[in-house]
Design an enzyme around this catalytic site. Structure first.
Site, PDB file in Angstrom:
ATOM      1  N   ARG A  64      90.568 -14.064  52.809  1.00  0.00           N
ATOM      2  CA  ARG A  64      90.780 -15.214  51.920  1.00  0.00           C
ATOM      3  C   ARG A  64      90.137 -14.993  50.557  1.00  0.00           C
ATOM      4  O   ARG A  64      90.616 -15.534  49.552  1.00  0.00           O
ATOM      5  CB  ARG A  64      90.215 -16.489  52.556  1.00  0.00           C
ATOM      6  CG  ARG A  64      91.055 -17.033  53.701  1.00  0.00           C
ATOM      7  CD  ARG A  64      90.558 -18.407  54.107  1.00  0.00           C
ATOM      8  NE  ARG A  64      91.415 -19.013  55.116  1.00  0.00           N
ATOM      9  CZ  ARG A  64      91.335 -20.291  55.506  1.00  0.00           C
ATOM     10  NH1 ARG A  64      90.435 -21.082  54.940  1.00  0.00           N
ATOM     11  NH2 ARG A  64      92.145 -20.768  56.428  1.00  0.00           N
ATOM     12  N   THR A  67      90.238 -11.064  45.644  1.00  0.00           N
ATOM     13  CA  THR A  67      90.480 -10.865  44.202  1.00  0.00           C
ATOM     14  C   THR A  67      89.807 -11.933  43.348  1.00  0.00           C
ATOM     15  O   THR A  67      89.878 -11.862  42.120  1.00  0.00           O
ATOM     16  CB  THR A  67      91.990 -10.879  43.913  1.00  0.00           C
ATOM     17  OG1 THR A  67      92.539 -12.110  44.353  1.00  0.00           O
ATOM     18  CG2 THR A  67      92.693  -9.726  44.614  1.00  0.00           C
ATOM     19  N   LYS A 138      98.544 -16.612  31.326  1.00  0.00           N
ATOM     20  CA  LYS A 138      97.842 -17.267  30.221  1.00  0.00           C
ATOM     21  C   LYS A 138      97.498 -16.255  29.127  1.00  0.00           C
ATOM     22  O   LYS A 138      97.611 -16.543  27.930  1.00  0.00           O
ATOM     23  CB  LYS A 138      96.569 -17.946  30.732  1.00  0.00           C
ATOM     24  CG  LYS A 138      95.761 -18.594  29.616  1.00  0.00           C
ATOM     25  CD  LYS A 138      94.571 -19.377  30.153  1.00  0.00           C
ATOM     26  CE  LYS A 138      93.793 -20.008  29.010  1.00  0.00           C
ATOM     27  NZ  LYS A 138      92.715 -20.908  29.458  1.00  0.00           N
ATOM     28  N   TYR A 217     131.720 -24.509  34.149  1.00  0.00           N
ATOM     29  CA  TYR A 217     131.311 -25.394  33.063  1.00  0.00           C
ATOM     30  C   TYR A 217     130.889 -26.716  33.669  1.00  0.00           C
ATOM     31  O   TYR A 217     130.913 -26.899  34.886  1.00  0.00           O
ATOM     32  CB  TYR A 217     132.428 -25.596  32.023  1.00  0.00           C
ATOM     33  CG  TYR A 217     133.793 -25.979  32.567  1.00  0.00           C
ATOM     34  CD1 TYR A 217     134.066 -27.281  32.982  1.00  0.00           C
ATOM     35  CD2 TYR A 217     134.817 -25.041  32.626  1.00  0.00           C
ATOM     36  CE1 TYR A 217     135.317 -27.632  33.468  1.00  0.00           C
ATOM     37  CE2 TYR A 217     136.082 -25.388  33.115  1.00  0.00           C
ATOM     38  CZ  TYR A 217     136.320 -26.684  33.537  1.00  0.00           C
ATOM     39  OH  TYR A 217     137.550 -27.033  34.011  1.00  0.00           O
ATOM     40  N   HIS A 273     138.435 -36.812  41.847  1.00  0.00           N
ATOM     41  CA  HIS A 273     137.513 -37.471  40.917  1.00  0.00           C
ATOM     42  C   HIS A 273     136.500 -38.351  41.662  1.00  0.00           C
ATOM     43  O   HIS A 273     136.257 -39.498  41.305  1.00  0.00           O
ATOM     44  CB  HIS A 273     138.274 -38.286  39.880  1.00  0.00           C
ATOM     45  CG  HIS A 273     139.259 -37.488  39.093  1.00  0.00           C
ATOM     46  ND1 HIS A 273     138.912 -36.340  38.412  1.00  0.00           N
ATOM     47  CD2 HIS A 273     140.588 -37.652  38.897  1.00  0.00           C
ATOM     48  CE1 HIS A 273     139.981 -35.835  37.821  1.00  0.00           C
ATOM     49  NE2 HIS A 273     141.012 -36.600  38.102  1.00  0.00           N
ATOM     50  N   GLU A 325     142.852 -27.910  44.686  1.00  0.00           N
ATOM     51  CA  GLU A 325     141.738 -27.180  44.070  1.00  0.00           C
ATOM     52  C   GLU A 325     140.939 -26.393  45.105  1.00  0.00           C
ATOM     53  O   GLU A 325     140.444 -25.306  44.820  1.00  0.00           O
ATOM     54  CB  GLU A 325     140.802 -28.153  43.346  1.00  0.00           C
ATOM     55  CG  GLU A 325     141.358 -28.712  42.051  1.00  0.00           C
ATOM     56  CD  GLU A 325     141.222 -27.755  40.888  1.00  0.00           C
ATOM     57  OE1 GLU A 325     140.742 -26.632  41.080  1.00  0.00           O
ATOM     58  OE2 GLU A 325     141.622 -28.127  39.771  1.00  0.00           O
ATOM     59  N   ASP A 467     139.784 -66.066  46.541  1.00  0.00           N
ATOM     60  CA  ASP A 467     140.987 -65.485  45.952  1.00  0.00           C
ATOM     61  C   ASP A 467     141.323 -64.117  46.533  1.00  0.00           C
ATOM     62  O   ASP A 467     142.495 -63.754  46.683  1.00  0.00           O
ATOM     63  CB  ASP A 467     140.885 -65.432  44.429  1.00  0.00           C
ATOM     64  CG  ASP A 467     139.640 -64.709  43.922  1.00  0.00           C
ATOM     65  OD1 ASP A 467     138.833 -64.255  44.757  1.00  0.00           O
ATOM     66  OD2 ASP A 467     139.464 -64.625  42.686  1.00  0.00           O
TER      67      ASP A 467
END
Length: 513
Positions: A64, A67, A138, A217, A273, A325, A467
């Protein structure tokens, strides 16, 4: 320019690592390494020095800590253009490290294993790797950092061209990639922990996606677009043939897939669509397709077809009679693929397990933020329906009503659908007034010669006035399924009773904006 004299190498993904390190060694670059990477390089006879030998401090805590040392991070962060930095480095015995080749522990691959434990996940959280990457990135004006094996070849080309040096412009590009990588890595860890804690909507959310492909696109040809997939979900959107996909194609494929996947086996949806223009299920895929196309054959032209089943020769022959398509299905037979190959522009996408390929969250962007919700996958059962009309439905009526309900949830609001027991007849989508959707759906059916007399009507939300009921009765429909919940429900129910209509309430709304 940055002169490459010393490299620090520590990788989990060892693709190409011996080749690039052999190249470095041949060009006089000192190589420092750790653990498995050191072993792999040594085995190939590449000169390499262990990090603990370089730092004078042993690896501890089962690797662990190896480095995380001033000689490593001082060598990475020291600005050799700053005299004060140079003086401090010299007084502390720190030498510059001008190249870092590091990629991280495979955290995502680990946690995607079905039997992964929390302990395994935690052990695969890299600490030293991100630290080295961030330090090097960095200090990119003095250090070159590589985290993607795809960059090894371009690095070697520039190194050779510039006789052991790399431009700061190139180093900056590599550094930008590093910060994307570490941000994505941390996001994956955060996502995993939130999932373990069953936190769906944390106070802070970071989303990590990998670019799957550039699209033809966007919504319009002047817009650029790309498709990204989440780290934890590998997209099955792989086209077997066809033109390059566009933004709109992807949306329609997704819609066609979702409609068919939540309906019975052999169900077919035709989408144009983002709205279904036909939905059906029958004994075979061919029967389902013919029924779905019959709803609106004009709109089906140029549509995308979702199929909850296998596409065989007969279905392929029927589909290719008109322009489409694309087709997304569980699978395609060899004979079907042969037929489609004669129409090379048709996109074909197989998704092996329709029922298991559903993602949970629905994300939508705003100009100033992000909306996240659970996808609308909830289905009700017949026993949950509330019969509110005097006229009672038969068992067959309930089947028809349930089909209408399971179709209308996929249609843009305000949504009305007319169906028989297993196929759509007329669809009224996206109108600002519900009564307009009622009239549009009936008109669309009439236009193609389909009768809605005796049909079942699904409404994605309640009827605000009577309605809509009057208009439904006028065209001869038999029964209505709707959520209920209007302040005028009594008036609406009374209208249904006056016309002798069956009406059931679901108590659930299915708006689709």
């Amino acid at each position: 320019m940055i002169e490459i004299k010393r490299a620090l190498v520590s990788v989990s993904d060892k693709a190409g690592i011996t080749e690039i390190c052999s190249f470095l060694a041949k060009n006089g670059v000192e190589i420092l390494s750790t653990g498995g990477t050191y072993d792999a390089l040594s085995k190939e006879g590449i000169p390499v020095k262990k990090v603990d030998e370089f730092t004078g401090f042993p690896e501890i805590l089962h690797g662990r800590v190896k480095t995380l040392h001033p000689k490593i991070h001082g060598g990475l962060l020291g600005d050799t253009t700053n005299p004060d930095h140079v003086k401090q480095m010299e007084s502390n015995g720190i030498v510059p490290i001008t190249l870092v080749i590091v990629n991280l522990y495979p955290f995502v691959k680990t946690v995607m294993k079905p039997d992964v434990t929390l302990e395994d996940a935690i052990e695969n959280i890299d600490i030293g790797g991100p630290s080295m990457l961030r330090s090097a990135a960095k200090n990119h004006k003095n250090v070159v950092v590589l985290t993607d094996p795809k960059d090894y070849e371009s690095f070697q080309t520039e190194f050779t061209t510039n006789k052991g040096k790399v431009s700061r412009e190139t180093a900056f590009q590599y550094a930008a990639k590093v910060f994307s990588e570490t941000a994505s890595y941390d996001s994956a860890i955060s996502t995993f922990f939130n999932k373990k804690l069953d936190i769906k909507y944390p106070d802070k959310i970071t989303l990590a996606f990998n670019k799957k492909q550039k699209l033809r696109y966007g919504e319009n040809p002047h817009q650029d677009a790309a498709f990204y997939e989440p780290l934890f979900i590998k997209s099955q959107f792989e086209a077997l043939q066809g033109k390059e996909l566009s933004f709109n194609n992807m949306l329609d494929f997704d819609a066609a897939f979702h409609v068919a996947s939540l309906l019975p086996k052999n169900a077919v949806s035709i989408v144009k669509h983002l709205n279904p223009c036909g939905i059906a299920f029958g004994e075979t895929v061919l029967e389902s397709f013919e029924l779905a196309r019959k709803t609106d054959p004009i709109s089906a032209f140029g549509g995308i077809i979702g199929i909850h089943g296998r596409v065989e020769k007969e279905s392929a022959e029927e589909i290719t009679k008109n322009f489409v398509e694309g087709v997304i299905a569980e699978s395609f037979s060899d004979e079907a693929l042969e037929i489609f190959s004669k129409k090379p522009n048709i996109r074909l996408i197989p998704i092996a397990k329709f029922d298991e390929a559903l993602d949970e969250l629905d994300l939508r962007s705003l100009h100033h933020g992000l909306l996240i919700q659970n996808r609308d996958y909830d289905l009700i059962t017949k026993d949950k329906l509330k019969i509110v009309s005097k006229k009672q439905p038969t068992a067959d009526d309930l089947e028809g009503l349930m089909f209408a309900w399971n179709c209308v949830k996929f249609i843009k609001s305000n949504a009305i659908v007319y169906t028989d027991q297993n196929s759509t007849l007329g669809i009224g989508a996206g109108q600002m007034s519900r009564v307009d959707s009622v009239e549009l759906g009936a008109m669309k059916a009439q236009k193609v010669g389909l009768s809605v007399v005796g049909s079942y009507v699904g409404s994605d939300a309640f009827f605000p006035f009577r309605d809509g009921i009057d208009a439904i009765a006028k065209v001869g429909a038999k029964a209505i399924i709707q959520p209920g919940g209007s302040i005028r429900d009594e008036e609406v129910i009374q209208a249904a009773d006056e016309h002798g209509l069956i009406m059931v309430f679901t108590g659930m709304r299915h708006f689709r904006h």
